[in-house]
Write an enzyme that holds these catalytic residues in place. Structure first.
Site, PDB file in Angstrom:
ATOM      1  N   SER A  69      -9.790  -1.197   7.206  1.00  0.00           N
ATOM      2  CA  SER A  69      -9.263  -1.002   5.852  1.00  0.00           C
ATOM      3  C   SER A  69      -8.523  -2.161   5.220  1.00  0.00           C
ATOM      4  CB  SER A  69      -8.335   0.206   5.818  1.00  0.00           C
ATOM      5  OG  SER A  69      -9.095   1.365   5.701  1.00  0.00           O
ATOM      6  N   LYS A  91       0.859  -1.190   0.000  1.00  0.00           N
ATOM      7  CA  LYS A  91       0.000   0.000   0.000  1.00  0.00           C
ATOM      8  C   LYS A  91       0.892   1.235   0.000  1.00  0.00           C
ATOM      9  CE  LYS A  91      -3.875   1.681   2.883  1.00  0.00           C
ATOM     10  NZ  LYS A  91      -4.748   1.318   4.025  1.00  0.00           N
ATOM     11  N   SER A 130      -9.560   1.330   3.036  1.00  0.00           N
ATOM     12  CA  SER A 130      -8.717   2.136   2.200  1.00  0.00           C
ATOM     13  C   SER A 130      -7.685   1.329   1.427  1.00  0.00           C
ATOM     14  CB  SER A 130      -7.997   3.180   3.072  1.00  0.00           C
ATOM     15  OG  SER A 130      -7.159   2.544   4.007  1.00  0.00           O
TER      16      SER A 130
HETATM   17  N1  GLN Z   1     -13.360   3.773   6.505  1.00  0.00           N
HETATM   18  C1  GLN Z   1     -12.588   4.077   7.667  1.00  0.00           C
HETATM   19  C2  GLN Z   1     -12.130   5.509   7.631  1.00  0.00           C
HETATM   20  O1  GLN Z   1     -12.263   6.147   6.634  1.00  0.00           O
HETATM   21  C3  GLN Z   1     -11.443   3.108   7.803  1.00  0.00           C
HETATM   22  C4  GLN Z   1     -10.159   3.535   7.270  1.00  0.00           C
HETATM   23  C5  GLN Z   1      -8.988   2.662   7.654  1.00  0.00           C
HETATM   24  O2  GLN Z   1      -9.105   1.609   8.288  1.00  0.00           O
HETATM   25  N2  GLN Z   1      -7.787   3.131   7.282  1.00  0.00           N
HETATM   26  O3  GLN Z   1     -11.670   6.017   8.606  1.00  0.00           O
END
Ligand code: GLN
Length: 485
Positions: free
Chosen positions: A167, A68, A143
């Site tokens: 995420s 990532k 994400s």
């Molecule tokens: N959807 C969540 C957020 O936007 C999770 C993001 C994550 O785990 N990095 O905060």
């Protein structure tokens, strides 16, 4: 032969037997990466200069992977999928990457994510949305969208992700693969661009539980550069997978899993929960005991707001150094303040800016007690409640989300407040730092869905072993996505 579609053990075997070379694997992986990039936009950077490496007894040696774009990679563009870092090339590797490279792993690309990990659809990155390889009109979820896409479409056997609220584990479900975040601090976060430090976890997306164990064994370890990391040298995830789960105890939460708790359930939700209950019956045939538990509704309803307050506050603080002065392309301005203001206004996406406004608001002196401190207290109550479950059970098993992947065109998705706890309960795994893994558990209208298993801190071996046994009985391991729509 598409070796990148195989499991890590199989690829390692093929390398050892001389059926294929590491150089050939890298070539194959790069070619797959370009094809997938053209179709689904999974990568910020494809490392065309990547070369094959030595093959030795380390299972990951000579095998390609992707990371990532939040992981710092020495000499390779690392943008966090943000315009603010669109030209940033670190001069060091994140510790997790250093550890993988000690095992001989080969990085072939950096994957698209939501900007600095913030988002739920894989659509806030500065290079555009990632499309779901099962149905390109749908999201991979965020994400770690690009990592999920790359693994599901067979570019690499594994890709690194980060997980602040879900995420890794939610994109895994949308893409029909495995997503594992180990106990908080098991993998060092040094060199990983931060979102919300008390919730951020490193982890991995793979196509099987064993592969997840192999990769995290290589990534983990105490690191003097991350004071939240701890000594996990006695934990051997891969070796401890036996598949022996007789008399293990799991529970699920009635309020989330009973269709009668939802006022106007969609057909999709009905099918998702029915599938989950059918799967529980299959799991019982392994000798696993499964019970229903109840959790106070006010605690379940609080999860998402508590998460938002804490995550946005920490993000506001963590990303206050994104000014264009030290990192990223400088903006015009007569004074420092003007330069910083122009830089942040121009380069951050609207979603992040909204979060910074909320974060700044709740951190203001006069609001802190009411919002931030209260959210911390509620976080503790939720974690305590889950720990009560872990005193009685090996793990909690729950469906991931409200069905298969959502559409990228948001107007086509059903949004209903009563679904929020089911959509967001994985955040509890971040509140408590619990080990948590998602595995595929079936299909709804030809699209994959997943279930999640979460256990108590430091009990990763047990959690993975249970996940492995369930994976075996369900049989969705090593899936490669094929477009069905
Ligand atoms: N959807 C969540 C957020 O936007 C999770 C993001 C994550 O785990 N990095 O905060």
């Amino acid at each position: 032969m598409n070796y990148m579609h195989k499991s890590i053990e199989e690829i390692h075997d093929a390398l050892k037997k001389g059926e294929v070379t590491s150089e050939e694997l890298v070539k194959e992986s790069l070619q797959n990466a370009h094809e997938v990039q053209d179709k689904y936009n999974a990568f910020v950077t494809i490392i065309d200069a990547a070369q094959g490496g030595e093959v030795n007894d380390y299972l990951l040696s000579g095998i390609p992977y992707a990371a990532k774009d939040l992981y710092s990679t020495s000499g390779v563009l690392t943008t966090g999928s943000s315009n603010t870092l669109r030209d940033y090339v670190p001069f060091f590797d994140a510790t997790a990457i250093v550890n993988l490279h000690k095992n001989g792993a080969i990085d072939i690309g950096k994957t698209v994510c939501d900007e600095f990990g913030m988002g739920a659809y894989g659509n806030t990155g500065h290079t555009g949305s990632v499309l779901n390889p099962w149905d390109p009109t749908r999201s991979c979820r965020g994400s770690s969208a690009g990592s999920a896409c790359a693994v599901a479409s067979g570019v690499v056997p594994y890709a690194l992700g980060t997980d602040t609220g879900d995420s890794i584990r939610h994109p895994a479900a949308y893409c029909g693969i495995v997503g594992y975040k180990p106990t908080y601090g098991m993998i060092s976060r040094f060199g990983v661009l931060p979102y919300a430090s008390s919730l951020d976890h490193c982890g991995v997306l793979t196509r099987s539980v064993k592969d997840a164990a192999i990769v995290v064994d290589a990534m983990k370890g105490i690191d003097p550069k991350d004071m939240t990391s701890w000594d996990s040298s006695k934990i051997h995830l891969y070796e401890s997978i036996t598949g022996n789960v007789k008399d293990k105890k799991l529970c699920y939460i009635k309020e989330l899993c009973d269709i009668n708790n939802y006022k106007n359930p969609s057909e999709e939700l009905k099918k998702h929960l029915k599938n989950f209950h059918d799967v529980l019956e299959k799991i019982k045939s392994l000798g696993i005991i499964i019970r229903e538990e109840s959790i106070e509704k006010y605690l379940l309803d609080a999860i998402s707001s508590v998460y938002n307050v804490i995550a946005y506050s920490e993000a506001t603080s963590n990303l206050s150094n994104m000014t264009g002065i030290v990192f990223g392309p400088r903006s015009e301005g007569k004074t420092y303040t003007e330069m910083m203001k122009n830089f942040r206004t121009k380069n951050f996406s609207p979603l992040i800016k909204r979060r910074f406004i909320i974060g700044s608001y709740v951190l203001q002196k006069e609001n802190k007690e009411r919002y931030f401190i209260n959210a911390q207290k509620a976080r503790r109550l939720i974690v305590n409640r889950w720990n009560e479950l872990f005193a009685k059970y090996d793990a909690v098993i729950l469906p991931v989300g409200t069905g298969p992947a959502k559409y990228l065109d948001m107007s086509k998705n059903i949004s209903d407040e009563s679904l929020i706890p089911l959509e967001e309960h994985l955040q509890v795994g971040n509140f408590g730092g619990f080990p948590s893994i998602t595995i595929p558990d079936g299909f709804i209208d030809e699209l994959p869905v997943g279930l999640n298993i979460t256990g108590k801190c430091y009990d990763d071996e047990n959690v993975l072993n249970i996940a492995y046994a369930i994976e075996n009985i369900l049989g969705y391991q090593n899936q490669i996505a094929k477009e069905v729509k």
